[in-house]
Design a protein around this motif. Structure first.
Motif, mmCIF file in Angstrom:
data_model
loop_
_atom_site.group_PDB
_atom_site.id
_atom_site.type_symbol
_atom_site.label_atom_id
_atom_site.label_comp_id
_atom_site.label_asym_id
_atom_site.label_seq_id
_atom_site.Cartn_x
_atom_site.Cartn_y
_atom_site.Cartn_z
ATOM 1 N N GLU A 1 0.851 -1.197 0.000
ATOM 2 C CA GLU A 1 0.000 0.000 0.000
ATOM 3 C C GLU A 1 0.882 1.240 0.000
ATOM 4 O OE1 GLU A 1 -2.200 -0.913 3.550
ATOM 5 O OE2 GLU A 1 -3.846 -1.798 2.403
ATOM 6 N N ARG A 2 1.524 1.481 -1.131
ATOM 7 C CA ARG A 2 2.504 2.565 -1.197
ATOM 8 C C ARG A 2 1.879 3.938 -0.981
ATOM 9 N NH1 ARG A 2 5.115 2.655 -7.048
ATOM 10 N NH2 ARG A 2 5.348 0.423 -6.712
ATOM 11 N N GLN A 3 0.572 4.064 -1.172
ATOM 12 C CA GLN A 3 -0.076 5.357 -0.986
ATOM 13 C C GLN A 3 -0.027 5.817 0.464
ATOM 14 O OE1 GLN A 3 -1.604 2.563 -1.857
ATOM 15 N NE2 GLN A 3 -3.402 2.220 -0.551
ATOM 16 N N ARG A 4 0.295 4.918 1.391
ATOM 17 C CA ARG A 4 0.389 5.298 2.797
ATOM 18 C C ARG A 4 1.663 6.076 3.111
ATOM 19 N NH1 ARG A 4 -1.638 0.753 6.980
ATOM 20 N NH2 ARG A 4 -1.474 2.607 8.316
ATOM 21 N N PHE A 5 2.631 6.041 2.197
ATOM 22 C CA PHE A 5 3.847 6.814 2.382
ATOM 23 C C PHE A 5 3.645 8.240 1.882
ATOM 24 C CE2 PHE A 5 5.324 2.417 2.189
ATOM 25 C CZ PHE A 5 6.167 2.367 3.294
ATOM 26 N N GLY A 6 4.493 9.145 2.312
ATOM 27 C CA GLY A 6 4.405 10.527 1.883
ATOM 28 C C GLY A 6 4.761 10.700 0.421
ATOM 29 N N THR A 7 4.437 11.877 -0.102
ATOM 30 C CA THR A 7 4.657 12.127 -1.526
ATOM 31 C C THR A 7 6.133 12.053 -1.904
ATOM 32 O OG1 THR A 7 4.650 14.510 -1.057
ATOM 33 C CG2 THR A 7 2.574 13.521 -1.771
ATOM 34 N N ASP A 8 7.029 12.491 -1.016
ATOM 35 C CA ASP A 8 8.464 12.438 -1.327
ATOM 36 C C ASP A 8 8.936 10.995 -1.452
ATOM 37 O OD1 ASP A 8 8.606 15.172 -1.321
ATOM 38 O OD2 ASP A 8 9.451 15.330 0.704
ATOM 39 N N THR A 9 8.481 10.150 -0.527
ATOM 40 C CA THR A 9 8.870 8.734 -0.594
ATOM 41 C C THR A 9 8.280 8.074 -1.830
ATOM 42 O OG1 THR A 9 8.979 8.619 1.829
ATOM 43 C CG2 THR A 9 8.827 6.534 0.637
ATOM 44 N N LEU A 10 7.041 8.386 -2.142
ATOM 45 C CA LEU A 10 6.424 7.839 -3.353
ATOM 46 C C LEU A 10 7.209 8.241 -4.594
ATOM 47 C CD1 LEU A 10 2.599 8.340 -2.722
ATOM 48 C CD2 LEU A 10 3.788 6.171 -3.015
ATOM 49 N N ALA A 11 7.647 9.485 -4.643
ATOM 50 C CA ALA A 11 8.425 9.942 -5.792
ATOM 51 C C ALA A 11 9.744 9.191 -5.894
ATOM 52 C CB ALA A 11 8.681 11.447 -5.680
ATOM 53 N N ASP A 12 10.382 8.914 -4.749
ATOM 54 C CA ASP A 12 11.642 8.158 -4.754
ATOM 55 C C ASP A 12 11.419 6.729 -5.239
ATOM 56 O OD1 ASP A 12 13.095 10.316 -3.816
ATOM 57 O OD2 ASP A 12 12.882 9.733 -1.708
ATOM 58 N N ILE A 13 10.321 6.113 -4.802
ATOM 59 C CA ILE A 13 9.995 4.749 -5.238
ATOM 60 C C ILE A 13 9.783 4.714 -6.745
ATOM 61 C CG2 ILE A 13 8.222 2.952 -5.159
ATOM 62 C CD1 ILE A 13 7.816 3.681 -2.184
ATOM 63 N N GLU A 14 8.982 5.629 -7.231
ATOM 64 C CA GLU A 14 8.681 5.641 -8.664
ATOM 65 C C GLU A 14 9.922 5.923 -9.503
ATOM 66 O OE1 GLU A 14 5.597 8.518 -8.831
ATOM 67 O OE2 GLU A 14 4.082 7.186 -7.932
ATOM 68 N N ALA A 15 10.800 6.796 -9.017
ATOM 69 C CA ALA A 15 12.022 7.098 -9.751
ATOM 70 C C ALA A 15 12.940 5.880 -9.798
ATOM 71 C CB ALA A 15 12.742 8.280 -9.104
ATOM 72 N N ALA A 16 13.053 5.164 -8.677
ATOM 73 C CA ALA A 16 13.903 3.972 -8.638
ATOM 74 C C ALA A 16 13.363 2.881 -9.548
ATOM 75 C CB ALA A 16 14.016 3.465 -7.199
ATOM 76 N N GLU A 17 12.047 2.683 -9.539
ATOM 77 C CA GLU A 17 11.443 1.680 -10.422
ATOM 78 C C GLU A 17 11.669 2.049 -11.888
ATOM 79 O OE1 GLU A 17 7.710 -0.236 -7.955
ATOM 80 O OE2 GLU A 17 7.401 1.705 -8.932
ATOM 81 N N ALA A 18 11.500 3.316 -12.209
ATOM 82 C CA ALA A 18 11.659 3.748 -13.604
ATOM 83 C C ALA A 18 13.106 3.589 -14.064
ATOM 84 C CB ALA A 18 11.207 5.200 -13.748
#
Length: 242
Positions: free
Chosen positions: A110-127
């Protein structure tokens, strides 16, 4: 999907296609040494690096790490902050090394439970790592298997599939792990012998290993020992022994 071979067989020395790890024991490791809990989590991050390297060296193409459960949100606020801060640091500091080593990173939960900065880091790493094929690394964050199954059931109903048409394969397409092979081997460190709401659907035919070592002390020799034990087992997938 449930991944089963056509014929019952032992592992026969072939490494498992997918190893999943419940990384347990960071807090106990710190307590035993009179250290703050945060030091246990930092030592656990070092064990993550060692395990990724071990999986690559043994030719294991899929590795899943249970890093943060949905229940972990109930831990003390300071510990949650340390864990999420360590996650962000790892994503920023390690993604370049993962990319160089050919590791593709995916995050489930449930990644939406993390803050926007953490979500951005996750998405950048996946990309950044999306094109890598040497090792498929999945990290389970804010993950709980029961909630995953409920979410998959809701998604299946929203898809409009008729109840009589729903089978294991069509249901599995709505899980976080859609498109990934089920784990052949699940390792839980610290000696505890339970799955703790981890990959309950996917673990249907997994072999289980419970090495009595705390996660920060887990290293290449422990990983190799678990693979050797796996190779010695006869996997029948519900069929009778020959």
């Amino acid at each position: 999907m449930l991944h089963r071979p056509a014929q019952p067989a032992g592992a026969g020395g072939v490494p498992p296609r997918h190893v999943a790890v419940i990384m347990d024991g960071n807090r106990r490791w710190a307590e035993q040494r009179g250290l703050p809990t945060a030091m246990g989590h930092r030592a656990g991050a070092e064990a993550v690096r060692r395990t990724i390297e071990a999986a690559i060296s043994h030719g294991v193409p899929w590795l899943t790490l249970f890093a943060f459960s949905s229940e972990n949100w109930s831990r003390p606020k300071e510990e949650v902050q340390e864990l999420t801060g360590l996650l962000r640091h790892y994503l920023r500091a390690e993604v370049a090394q993962l990319d160089r080593e050919g590791v593709r990173l995916r995050v489930i939960g449930e990644r939406q439970r993390f803050g926007t900065d953490t979500l951005a880091d996750i998405e950048a790493a996946e990309a950044r790592t999306r094109g890598n094929v040497r090792l498929n690394l999945t990290v389970a964050l804010s993950y709980g298997a029961r909630s995953e199954i409920v979410a998959a059931a809701r998604a299946a109903m929203r898809s409009g599939i008729a109840p009589e048409a729903l089978d294991e394969a069509s249901f599995a397409r709505h899980l976080y792990t859609a498109g990934q092979p089920d784990p052949d081997l699940i390792i839980r460190t610290s000696g505890e012998q339970r799955l703790s709401n981890f990959l309950l659907w996917q673990a249907a035919y997994a072999e289980l290993a419970f090495p009595p070592v705390l996660w920060p002390d887990f290293g290449p020799d422990h990983f190799a020992a678990c693979l050797a034990d796996f190779a010695a087992r006869e996997r029948r997938f519900g069929a009778r022994a020959g």
